[in-house]
Write an enzyme that holds these catalytic residues in place. Sequence first.
Site, PDB file in Angstrom:
ATOM      1  N   SER A  26       0.862  -1.186   0.000  1.00 19.89           N
ATOM      2  CA  SER A  26       0.000   0.000   0.000  1.00 19.89           C
ATOM      3  C   SER A  26       0.896   1.232   0.000  1.00 19.89           C
ATOM      4  O   SER A  26       2.117   1.105  -0.112  1.00 19.89           O
ATOM      5  CB  SER A  26      -0.965  -0.020   1.183  1.00 19.89           C
ATOM      6  OG  SER A  26      -0.247  -0.250   2.361  1.00 19.89           O
ATOM      7  N   LEU A  27       0.326   2.382   0.095  1.00 19.91           N
ATOM      8  CA  LEU A  27       1.096   3.616  -0.089  1.00 19.91           C
ATOM      9  C   LEU A  27       1.043   4.515   1.132  1.00 19.91           C
ATOM     10  O   LEU A  27       0.019   4.587   1.816  1.00 19.91           O
ATOM     11  CB  LEU A  27       0.526   4.412  -1.276  1.00 19.91           C
ATOM     12  CG  LEU A  27       0.727   3.829  -2.671  1.00 19.91           C
ATOM     13  CD1 LEU A  27      -0.155   4.548  -3.673  1.00 19.91           C
ATOM     14  CD2 LEU A  27       2.191   3.947  -3.069  1.00 19.91           C
ATOM     15  N   GLU A  61       0.703   9.675 -11.545  1.00 22.54           N
ATOM     16  CA  GLU A  61      -0.437   8.946 -12.116  1.00 22.54           C
ATOM     17  C   GLU A  61      -1.670   9.271 -11.290  1.00 22.54           C
ATOM     18  O   GLU A  61      -1.566   9.374 -10.067  1.00 22.54           O
ATOM     19  CB  GLU A  61      -0.210   7.426 -12.003  1.00 22.54           C
ATOM     20  CG  GLU A  61       1.047   6.945 -12.675  1.00 22.54           C
ATOM     21  CD  GLU A  61       1.438   5.533 -12.222  1.00 22.54           C
ATOM     22  OE1 GLU A  61       0.662   4.883 -11.492  1.00 22.54           O
ATOM     23  OE2 GLU A  61       2.534   5.098 -12.595  1.00 22.54           O
ATOM     24  N   LYS A  63      -4.587   8.638  -8.946  1.00 20.47           N
ATOM     25  CA  LYS A  63      -4.856   7.521  -8.036  1.00 20.47           C
ATOM     26  C   LYS A  63      -6.333   7.183  -8.205  1.00 20.47           C
ATOM     27  O   LYS A  63      -7.210   7.943  -7.793  1.00 20.47           O
ATOM     28  CB  LYS A  63      -4.524   7.903  -6.601  1.00 20.47           C
ATOM     29  CG  LYS A  63      -4.634   6.738  -5.634  1.00 20.47           C
ATOM     30  CD  LYS A  63      -4.033   7.100  -4.278  1.00 20.47           C
ATOM     31  CE  LYS A  63      -3.999   5.903  -3.348  1.00 20.47           C
ATOM     32  NZ  LYS A  63      -5.344   5.416  -3.003  1.00 20.47           N
ATOM     33  N   ASP A  65      -9.862   5.554  -7.724  1.00 19.46           N
ATOM     34  CA  ASP A  65     -10.593   5.086  -6.554  1.00 19.46           C
ATOM     35  C   ASP A  65     -11.416   3.856  -6.927  1.00 19.46           C
ATOM     36  O   ASP A  65     -12.615   3.934  -7.167  1.00 19.46           O
ATOM     37  CB  ASP A  65     -11.490   6.214  -6.029  1.00 19.46           C
ATOM     38  CG  ASP A  65     -11.864   5.997  -4.577  1.00 19.46           C
ATOM     39  OD1 ASP A  65     -11.315   5.057  -3.961  1.00 19.46           O
ATOM     40  OD2 ASP A  65     -12.693   6.763  -4.069  1.00 19.46           O
ATOM     41  N   ARG A  84      -6.648  -7.856  -4.205  1.00 23.32           N
ATOM     42  CA  ARG A  84      -5.484  -7.612  -3.364  1.00 23.32           C
ATOM     43  C   ARG A  84      -5.539  -8.428  -2.072  1.00 23.32           C
ATOM     44  O   ARG A  84      -4.518  -8.918  -1.589  1.00 23.32           O
ATOM     45  CB  ARG A  84      -5.409  -6.122  -3.046  1.00 23.32           C
ATOM     46  CG  ARG A  84      -4.278  -5.733  -2.130  1.00 23.32           C
ATOM     47  CD  ARG A  84      -4.189  -4.221  -2.025  1.00 23.32           C
ATOM     48  NE  ARG A  84      -3.095  -3.835  -1.168  1.00 23.32           N
ATOM     49  CZ  ARG A  84      -3.143  -3.803   0.157  1.00 23.32           C
ATOM     50  NH1 ARG A  84      -4.256  -4.157   0.771  1.00 23.32           N
ATOM     51  NH2 ARG A  84      -2.109  -3.454   0.871  1.00 23.32           N
ATOM     52  N   TYR A 173      -1.261   0.087 -13.815  1.00 18.57           N
ATOM     53  CA  TYR A 173      -0.280   1.060 -13.345  1.00 18.57           C
ATOM     54  C   TYR A 173       1.079   0.463 -12.961  1.00 18.57           C
ATOM     55  O   TYR A 173       1.944   1.206 -12.516  1.00 18.57           O
ATOM     56  CB  TYR A 173      -0.836   1.904 -12.209  1.00 18.57           C
ATOM     57  CG  TYR A 173      -1.407   1.132 -11.029  1.00 18.57           C
ATOM     58  CD1 TYR A 173      -0.588   0.366 -10.220  1.00 18.57           C
ATOM     59  CD2 TYR A 173      -2.762   1.202 -10.736  1.00 18.57           C
ATOM     60  CE1 TYR A 173      -1.103  -0.332  -9.146  1.00 18.57           C
ATOM     61  CE2 TYR A 173      -3.299   0.504  -9.665  1.00 18.57           C
ATOM     62  CZ  TYR A 173      -2.459  -0.257  -8.874  1.00 18.57           C
ATOM     63  OH  TYR A 173      -2.972  -0.954  -7.820  1.00 18.57           O
ATOM     64  N   LYS A 237       5.724   8.382  -8.159  1.00 16.16           N
ATOM     65  CA  LYS A 237       6.657   7.246  -8.065  1.00 16.16           C
ATOM     66  C   LYS A 237       8.010   7.654  -8.628  1.00 16.16           C
ATOM     67  O   LYS A 237       8.085   8.348  -9.636  1.00 16.16           O
ATOM     68  CB  LYS A 237       6.123   6.063  -8.894  1.00 16.16           C
ATOM     69  CG  LYS A 237       4.757   5.564  -8.457  1.00 16.16           C
ATOM     70  CD  LYS A 237       4.206   4.510  -9.415  1.00 16.16           C
ATOM     71  CE  LYS A 237       2.820   4.062  -8.942  1.00 16.16           C
ATOM     72  NZ  LYS A 237       2.154   3.175  -9.904  1.00 16.16           N
ATOM     73  N   LYS A 261      -2.890  12.898  -1.487  1.00 21.25           N
ATOM     74  CA  LYS A 261      -4.328  12.656  -1.340  1.00 21.25           C
ATOM     75  C   LYS A 261      -5.143  13.930  -1.565  1.00 21.25           C
ATOM     76  O   LYS A 261      -4.792  15.002  -1.069  1.00 21.25           O
ATOM     77  CB  LYS A 261      -4.623  12.142   0.074  1.00 21.25           C
ATOM     78  CG  LYS A 261      -4.014  10.790   0.359  1.00 21.25           C
ATOM     79  CD  LYS A 261      -4.805   9.666  -0.253  1.00 21.25           C
ATOM     80  CE  LYS A 261      -5.967   9.302   0.650  1.00 21.25           C
ATOM     81  NZ  LYS A 261      -6.596   8.050   0.227  1.00 21.25           N
ATOM     82  N   CYS A 355     -48.850  22.433   6.191  1.00 22.24           N
ATOM     83  CA  CYS A 355     -47.737  23.344   5.971  1.00 22.24           C
ATOM     84  C   CYS A 355     -47.219  23.864   7.312  1.00 22.24           C
ATOM     85  O   CYS A 355     -47.987  24.391   8.111  1.00 22.24           O
ATOM     86  CB  CYS A 355     -48.189  24.510   5.096  1.00 22.24           C
ATOM     87  SG  CYS A 355     -46.951  25.819   4.977  1.00 22.24           S
ATOM     88  N   CYS A 358     -48.124  27.777   7.544  1.00 18.07           N
ATOM     89  CA  CYS A 358     -49.480  28.350   7.616  1.00 18.07           C
ATOM     90  C   CYS A 358     -50.541  27.347   8.028  1.00 18.07           C
ATOM     91  O   CYS A 358     -51.700  27.707   8.214  1.00 18.07           O
ATOM     92  CB  CYS A 358     -49.856  28.999   6.277  1.00 18.07           C
ATOM     93  SG  CYS A 358     -50.150  27.802   4.963  1.00 18.07           S
ATOM     94  N   CYS A 373     -47.501  23.425  -0.412  1.00 25.05           N
ATOM     95  CA  CYS A 373     -48.518  24.181   0.299  1.00 25.05           C
ATOM     96  C   CYS A 373     -49.312  24.933  -0.767  1.00 25.05           C
ATOM     97  O   CYS A 373     -48.749  25.726  -1.519  1.00 25.05           O
ATOM     98  CB  CYS A 373     -47.854  25.171   1.267  1.00 25.05           C
ATOM     99  SG  CYS A 373     -49.036  26.360   1.917  1.00 25.05           S
ATOM    100  N   CYS A 378     -49.682  31.901   1.829  1.00 28.27           N
ATOM    101  CA  CYS A 378     -48.821  31.327   2.875  1.00 28.27           C
ATOM    102  C   CYS A 378     -47.671  32.282   3.181  1.00 28.27           C
ATOM    103  O   CYS A 378     -46.969  32.725   2.266  1.00 28.27           O
ATOM    104  CB  CYS A 378     -48.271  29.983   2.414  1.00 28.27           C
ATOM    105  SG  CYS A 378     -46.967  29.333   3.498  1.00 28.27           S
TER     106      CYS A 378
HETATM  107  S1  IVH Z   1       0.776   1.906  -6.974  1.00 30.28           S
HETATM  108  C1  IVH Z   1       3.553   0.126  -4.290  1.00 30.28           C
HETATM  109  N1  IVH Z   1      -0.626   3.382  -8.597  1.00 30.28           N
HETATM  110  O1  IVH Z   1      -3.923   2.750  -4.262  1.00 30.28           O
HETATM  111  C2  IVH Z   1       2.532   0.901  -4.980  1.00 30.28           C
HETATM  112  N2  IVH Z   1      -1.718   2.395  -6.749  1.00 30.28           N
HETATM  113  O2  IVH Z   1      -2.868   2.821  -1.375  1.00 30.28           O
HETATM  114  C3  IVH Z   1       1.229   0.277  -4.894  1.00 30.28           C
HETATM  115  N3  IVH Z   1      -4.101   2.866  -6.632  1.00 30.28           N
HETATM  116  O3  IVH Z   1      -3.882  -0.617  -3.374  1.00 30.28           O
HETATM  117  C4  IVH Z   1       0.218   0.829  -5.724  1.00 30.28           C
HETATM  118  N4  IVH Z   1      -4.218   4.092  -8.443  1.00 30.28           N
HETATM  119  O4  IVH Z   1      -5.427   0.079  -5.248  1.00 30.28           O
HETATM  120  C5  IVH Z   1      -0.628   2.638  -7.497  1.00 30.28           C
HETATM  121  N5  IVH Z   1      -1.761   4.691 -10.142  1.00 30.28           N
HETATM  122  C6  IVH Z   1      -1.762   3.944  -9.048  1.00 30.28           C
HETATM  123  C7  IVH Z   1      -2.941   3.716  -8.306  1.00 30.28           C
HETATM  124  C8  IVH Z   1      -2.873   2.939  -7.148  1.00 30.28           C
HETATM  125  C9  IVH Z   1      -4.907   3.572  -7.453  1.00 30.28           C
HETATM  126  C10 IVH Z   1      -4.540   2.189  -5.389  1.00 30.28           C
HETATM  127  C11 IVH Z   1      -4.199   0.728  -5.346  1.00 30.28           C
HETATM  128  C12 IVH Z   1      -3.446   0.505  -4.080  1.00 30.28           C
HETATM  129  C13 IVH Z   1      -3.723   1.745  -3.303  1.00 30.28           C
HETATM  130  C14 IVH Z   1      -2.516   2.092  -2.470  1.00 30.28           C
END
Ligand code: IVH
Length: 634
Positions: A26-27, A61, A63, A65, A84, A173, A237, A261, A355, A358, A373, A378
Amino acid sequence: TSPTRRVGGEVLPGFEPVRHLQPMLSLANARDLDELAAWDERVRRLLADEDVDGPPSYVTEPKIDGLAISLIYRDGVFERGATRGDGVVGEDVTANLRTVRSLPLRVGGDDPPALLEVRGEIYLPRAAFERINEDRLARGETVFMNPRNTAAGSIRQKDPRLTATRPLSLWCYAIGSVEGVRFDRHSEALAWLRERGFPVNPLTATHDGIDGAAAACRTLQGRREELPYETDGVVVKLDRLDLQALLGAVDRRPRWAVAFKFPATTRTTRLNDIGINVGRTGALNPFAELEPVEVGGVTVKLATLHNEEDITRKDIRIGDTVIVQRAGDVIPQVVGPVLEARTGAEQPFRMPTHCPACGTAVVKAEGDAKHRCPNAGCPSRGLEGIKHFVSRGAMDIEGLGEKLAQRLWELGLVRTPADLYALTVDQLLALEGFQQRSAENVAAAIDASRRRPFPHVLFGLGIPHVGFTTAQALARGFGSVDRLLAAGADDIAAVEGIGPIIAESVAVWFADPERVALVEALRQAGVQLELGADERPVEGPLSGRTLVITGTLESGSREAAKARVEALGGAVADAVSKRTDYLVAGAGGGSKRAKAEKLGVPILDEDAFERLLAGEEPVPAVAVDTTSDEPATG
Ligand code: IVH
């Protein structure tokens, strides 16, 4: 691999656990540009002894959702896809992933690597999400909360045929494990993926140093609302893969990447009560009284709830924990309740039968979503009508705001808009807080409003469904209130930009003797009830064309753009319909764009709009293929 063979008939018994070839990390987050700068500093410090010329290269890139997935290709053929999970072990959702049309079932090009693991994000486009919810509502089912949950739920469906009905999509990605190809840079890996037919987000970019990356973060945040899918940030990155390996990961978060974020656009909070406001048209508008909560940088205490049907459909109860949404500068909305947070003490909402202002029994007409009404006398309706008449877009009477309107109303000095013109300086002076100067100023502002152009007066009358643009269209179409009074619904509907519902509403409004009396009183007061000679419609290259403008334009305000269209004889309408010639779409403006796409109305970006104004026939920015059943993602 043909699309028709993508759906297997079998129902999945459950999902097999899959151990990822390498963990899905995760990030770490950067909540603002300062935290992003701090991350960059640490990266440079960690790389201080390495052979790096100048500032490090970064890739940015969007991110997405959605939900992370891992895709395994052996000898070029899609073999298995997994969620995942906990990052080490995920679930085998291969059958469902096969139904995702943008997911390649084969690696393109010659000589595919023996093993290739692609990582990406599965998502549901906003338009598809809205369509699914509309369908669900039509069938009396509960609505889904957001595109991400809907995408996650869809990919974990036990029956792939159901997944196939959800137009999921994919952005890739990263490459996880691979045998037979080598890359030096992340950007090279992305370019290779794109060449081989994998969808790689086009808003991906490479920068020398953090400044360019930070600028990209800001730009993507600004464009967030206009994208056809949801993003919650920007992933930054380090581009060089050898340096990535060198920095490694700590606590399952790579040190070579960070998520910048965006502020959350949804939050949860308690719904303390549901209040009712009676508008000038008599509509009973329920609104949410919330435990104050910060959403996207603004404290939200009140939110709209539309109407009773909407509240019932979403099963929103007083005392619920609710999801509150705020995007851009739109009014906050209650999306729905968090059902898991129910205690049993929540109270269902009932629309009052009378109402609240009124006491008249409320009515609900067939086909009208609102309770109303019906009492034209009114006090709440009357007061809201005065507030509207004096407001900015209408008569724009400076110094006469909602508070003063309320006092004048309560004292019985003003009961109709025409009463304003009989107010004297002495009457104003008698009010608390007024001095000679301030009383004279308000009186002068009221006097000045006598010269306010006719479309503003018409808008100020508060006819249901008549916004300022419609008022302008009516004023241009008829030229004077007398001709409008004499017109029937059919004559009104013949005006460019006016649909049958608005036409009916206008005709009904002017048919009421009390309204006729109000118009006469305004005439006596000297208010403009016809277009001035210089306000008559212009003939020009855009005559007969109707445009709708949405979103934020770089060239200036929408008002300014509208004036330019009108100067060329064109008309600007509020809503997209079959009669719209072009939708001009700046940044933002999701629903109008979706509507235009649905109706096949050409969409112009700002460049194309400028070309239209310059007298060229523009090529629409988005070519809409109405024959395809794929969601338009322009
Ligand atoms: S890179 C080591 N690139 O964000 C890097 N993640 O909090 C791992 N996500 O679980 C992910 N867009 O589901 C990367 N362009 C992007 C992304 C991305 C969305 C999500 C992904 C990951 C979460 C990390």
